[in-house]
Design an enzyme around this catalytic site. Structure first.
Site, mmCIF file in Angstrom:
data_model
loop_
_atom_site.group_PDB
_atom_site.id
_atom_site.type_symbol
_atom_site.label_atom_id
_atom_site.label_comp_id
_atom_site.label_asym_id
_atom_site.label_seq_id
_atom_site.Cartn_x
_atom_site.Cartn_y
_atom_site.Cartn_z
ATOM 1 C CD GLN A 35 -2.343 1.584 2.617
ATOM 2 O OE1 GLN A 35 -1.926 1.016 3.625
ATOM 3 N NE2 GLN A 35 -3.164 2.611 2.668
ATOM 4 C CE1 TYR A 162 2.661 -3.923 11.559
ATOM 5 C CE2 TYR A 162 1.037 -2.805 12.928
ATOM 6 C CZ TYR A 162 1.939 -2.784 11.886
ATOM 7 O OH TYR A 162 2.117 -1.635 11.160
HETATM 8 C C1 AKB Z 1 -2.666 -1.620 10.697
HETATM 9 O O1 AKB Z 1 -3.877 -1.337 10.783
HETATM 10 O O2 AKB Z 1 -2.187 -2.707 11.056
HETATM 11 C C2 AKB Z 1 -1.729 -0.564 10.174
HETATM 12 C C3 AKB Z 1 -1.123 0.229 11.290
HETATM 13 C C4 AKB Z 1 -1.922 1.229 12.006
HETATM 14 O O3 AKB Z 1 0.032 0.045 11.576
HETATM 15 N N1 AKB Z 1 -2.419 0.293 9.266
#
Ligand code: AKB
Length: 341
Positions: A35, A162
């Protein structure tokens, strides 16, 4: 191959390479088909010349123009080969698995996000790369952090794998700066909204999908609750922030983990109201899923005063300005597609 052996082999290759004498900027982007990567690549090509930007990813985007290398950034040898071949001086390391997809495969996410970062850090150290960009995220904050105007230095205790990989990445960036003097710079991105590319497995993806539905006159089914307010930023502001940070004088960079960055903040309900100023009949229905819990653990707005004072950061797009450009651009895109087919 172990990290003990790799540096020796690489240094051996370096003896025969001209890399230490090259001054021209040569940029490698990992995750360039993603993206943000696809838009940033174009901007950097405009700035530095098409031949000086090497885009890389697992797959090439069919409409891509320029230099492209198929690269799995978790493969150290493949990465170092490209760095040596093109005499790379800067790396933008964008390849990563995002928050929502990450929760489906937690250990793989950790593995991919960390391994690719370690490879970038090591190859940068060994080949004297001038500058590295590493994207972090608002996902570094967890449930305990203040929801509004979350301070730069508040404790980071993320709730997603994440987020955990981003916190670890920020600390490794700091370590490589302190220990080896690697000039690595980073931004904690909010949700990025753009018309040029589709999102890839994040929690903030709804704020892009909604525009595609609005322009196609379809009802939008939202996976977050109406009131789930999150920090967001328009793509043009994101790209500008990234380049401004990378071009800021080294002595101005006081944050060597990652800078908070703010664009705007809104909920699905508020975004719907903004879209309805242009499409009064636009409809949204709410079907929250597992991503709602992730959104609840994130800030709803961010204090970015360090970015503002260190490198003069100032966003240009608010919610209505962003919604109006998104709709105009997507209308054009769908009309063009209709004409072609
Ligand atoms: C996600 O939604 O994982 C990303 C971010 C905010 O890092 N867009």
């Amino acid at each position: 191959m172990s990290y003990f052996l790799m540096p020796l082999l690489l240094l051996d290759k370096l003896k025969n390479s001209k890399i230490n004498f090259i001054k021209m900027t040569k940029i490698l982007i990992t995750g360039a088909s993603g993206q943000l990567g696809s838009v940033l690549t174009k901007k950097l090509q405009d700035k530095y010349g098409v031949d000086n930007v090497i885009a890389s990813d697992l797959r090439i985007n069919p409409s891509f123009n320029g230099c492209f290398e198929v690269l799995d950034a978790t493969d150290f040898d493949a990465l170092s080969e490209i760095v040596l071949k093109f005499e790379i001086t800067q790396i933008y390391h964008l390849a990563a698995i995002l928050s929502a997809n990450g929760e489906k495969i937690p250990l793989n996410t950790w593995d991919i996000n960390m391994k690719s970062l370690f490879n970038v850090l090591e190859v940068s150290r060994l080949t004297n790369i001038d500058k590295v960009f590493f994207p972090s995220s608002i996902a570094v904050y967890g449930n305990d952090a203040p929801k509004t105007e979350t301070p730069q230095d508040y404790v980071v205790a993320p709730s997603t794998v994440y987020g955990i990989s981003k916190v670890a990445g920020e600390n490794w960036a700091h370590y490589y700066y302190e220990r080896y003097g690697l000039d690595i710079r980073s931004i904690r991105y909010p949700g990025v909204i753009g018309h040029q590319s589709l999102p890839g497995g994040g929690t903030t993806d709804y704020a892009i999908d909604i525009f595609h539905k609005a322009v196609k006159n379809e009802v939008f089914e939202c996976f977050l609750e109406a009131t789930a307010t999150l920090p967001m930023i328009y793509m043009d502001d994101t790209i500008r922030a990234t380049i401004e940070l990378m071009e800021a004088p080294k002595e101005n960079i006081t944050v060597r983990t990652s800078y908070n960055l703010s664009g705007m903040s809104f909920s699905p309900e508020q975004l719907t109201q903004s879209i309805q100023k242009i499409y009064p009949d636009f409809k949204i229905v709410y079907k929250p899923d597992f991503r709602q819990k992730i959104a609840e653990s994130w800030p709803s707005s961010i204090d970015d005063s360090s970015a503002r004072s260190d490198w003069n950061w100032k966003p240009q797009f608010d919610i209505d300005a962003m919604a109006s450009v998104m709709i105009e651009e997507l209308k054009l895109k769908y009309i063009t597609e209709l004409k072609i087919s």
